[in-house]
Scaffold this motif. Structure first.
Motif, short mmCIF file in Angstrom:
data_model
loop_
_atom_site.label_atom_id
_atom_site.label_comp_id
_atom_site.label_asym_id
_atom_site.label_seq_id
_atom_site.Cartn_x
_atom_site.Cartn_y
_atom_site.Cartn_z
N ALA A 4 0.83 -1.21 0.00
CA ALA A 4 0.00 0.00 0.00
C ALA A 4 0.86 1.26 0.00
CB ALA A 4 -0.95 0.00 1.19
N LYS A 5 1.95 1.25 0.76
CA LYS A 5 2.81 2.44 0.84
C LYS A 5 3.44 2.77 -0.51
CE LYS A 5 7.14 0.27 2.23
NZ LYS A 5 8.23 0.32 3.17
N ASP A 6 3.53 1.79 -1.40
CA ASP A 6 4.11 2.02 -2.72
C ASP A 6 3.18 2.78 -3.66
OD1 ASP A 6 6.43 0.58 -1.98
OD2 ASP A 6 5.46 -1.32 -2.54
N THR A 10 0.83 10.69 -0.77
CA THR A 10 1.56 11.21 0.40
C THR A 10 1.07 12.59 0.83
OG1 THR A 10 3.30 12.05 -1.04
CG2 THR A 10 3.62 9.86 -0.09
N SER A 11 0.45 13.33 -0.07
CA SER A 11 -0.08 14.65 0.31
C SER A 11 -1.57 14.51 0.57
CB SER A 11 0.19 15.67 -0.80
OG SER A 11 -0.37 15.23 -2.02
N VAL A 12 -1.91 14.12 1.77
CA VAL A 12 -3.30 13.85 2.15
C VAL A 12 -4.02 15.16 2.48
CG1 VAL A 12 -4.76 12.65 3.82
CG2 VAL A 12 -2.64 11.59 3.01
N VAL A 13 -5.24 15.29 1.98
CA VAL A 13 -6.07 16.45 2.28
C VAL A 13 -7.14 16.00 3.27
CG1 VAL A 13 -7.61 18.19 1.33
CG2 VAL A 13 -5.64 17.42 0.00
#
Length: 68
Positions: A4-6, A10-13
């Motif tokens: 999942a991390k792949d 990364t820029s969560v709103v």
């Protein structure tokens, strides 16, 4: 093996849990998103997620006012 991390964003709103649906829709529109992470209202609450589908099926379909 793909994790999942792949593939995650990364820029969560996020949106406040106390925000109106109209505020969430405006944020989604401005950011070009189809879902938002909902911040917990209290420290013991979990994070949540609200999506376009939630808004259509749980608000618009029932004629609820998204501003309230």
């Amino acid at each position: 093996m793909l994790k999942a991390k792949d593939i995650m964003t990364t820029s969560v709103v996020t949106v406040r849990g106390s925000a109106t649906v109209a505020e969430a829709v405006e944020l989604m529109k401005n950011k070009g998103l189809r879902a938002l992470v909902v911040e917990p209202r209290h420290e013991s609450d979990p994070y949540g997620i609200v999506s376009e589908t939630d808004i259509v099926y749980k608000v618009a379909a029932y004629g609820h006012d998204p501003k309230t």
